[in-house]
Design an enzyme around this catalytic site. Sequence first.
Site, short mmCIF file in Angstrom:
data_model
loop_
_atom_site.label_atom_id
_atom_site.label_comp_id
_atom_site.label_asym_id
_atom_site.label_seq_id
_atom_site.Cartn_x
_atom_site.Cartn_y
_atom_site.Cartn_z
N GLY A 202 0.79 -1.23 0.00
CA GLY A 202 0.00 0.00 0.00
C GLY A 202 0.82 1.28 0.00
O GLY A 202 0.50 2.24 -0.70
N CYS A 326 16.56 0.67 2.54
CA CYS A 326 17.07 -0.31 3.49
C CYS A 326 18.59 -0.30 3.56
O CYS A 326 19.15 -0.72 4.55
CB CYS A 326 16.60 -1.70 3.11
#
Length: 390
Positions: A202, A326
């Site tokens: 999402g 990340c």
Amino acid sequence: MPNQDIYFDNNATTQVAPCVLEAMLPWLQTAYGNPSSVYRAGRLARAAVDQARNQVADLLHASPEEIVFTSCGTESINTAILSACSLDPDKQQIITSAVEHSATGKLCDHLARRGYEIIRLGVNARGILDLEGLRDALSEDTAIVSLLWANNETGVLFPVEEIAALCAERKIILHLDAVQAVGKLPVDVSKLPGISFLSLSGHKLHAPKGVGALYVNRRVRFQPLLRGSQENTRRGGTENVASLVALGRAAELAASGIEEEQTLVRHLRDTFESSILEQASGVSVNGDCELRLPNTTNLSFDGIEAEGALILLDEAGIACSAGSACTSGSVTPSHVLQAMGMSNERARASLRFSFGRFNSEAEIQQSLPVILGIIEKLRRENPLGGSPVV
Ligand code: PLP
């Protein structure tokens, strides 16, 4: 209260669209029923979840029964891979690529420790998948092929039609990590019957963080990761109604905005990229310029360290990334750029700018001189020097 003046990091996450926030708010306020409850508040919540499922299914051209809601892209990816592995425990090989997101990469590292053979297909200097390598690697022992649709760092697209056709021909389970593709490109699973699973998230398409979905082709056997009675026993846990409503509304917004991504967002990216290339020397685009998401540019700037650039850009109110979110904050060069054969030095000098529907031409024009000034400053200060900004 915007916390960044100019946000060019839409592959890391996106702003929740105002219409999405508006759709979800009542489900955090007065409409707090549990969809499993039989009284009115529960029935309303159930209807809202069903509607969200229809909206996500429509975006993918799937059937609503083929959509399993999850908490994020990572959960969807883990669910798909672990489902295939546990349903066919005799098959001990997983085929993936060297440029996957850590959600796939780390799970494969874990499965390697459990005895799985992990084949990580290579890419060429432009980030394009070695399709011949895939053809050669597919075997009776392959439990699942799990590959990106679009790379989060470079935006480079994998040839999903060919991949799906190869897997269908060999009757091998295929999972596509479409977390970066959904919302930016047309994704039509009805045209690619070779896809068994497809993951989406999402927060990459203007819904909040912490909600995702897994498309499960109705012809494919499935085993849940989280056991419980919800999602037709395919994913336990009381439904996060507000977030699912948000995901549904975001899916609807994405379906109607694909054209905009292909035209307006692409125009912003191209204007930005061509201006940088024109006005600075010693800049190269990382990844294939054609087979690429319309919103992403990954650029290496000779003579700079991305970490230093990120700090100065942040001070100037501009958000972008070094490699993926990340890997930012660490000095290890991106595994994606390394897999493309790039030197550590060039990989460490790379910045990713990813645009979205809430960016504007004015932001591009405003940021360009600031970015070029920062590159020039870093090059001046670099004892090894670098190409001047021209
Ligand atoms: N796959 C790709 C390609 C991604 O870019 C990301 C997020 O950055 C993920 C998977 C993980 O998604 P999530 O953050 O929803 O767990």
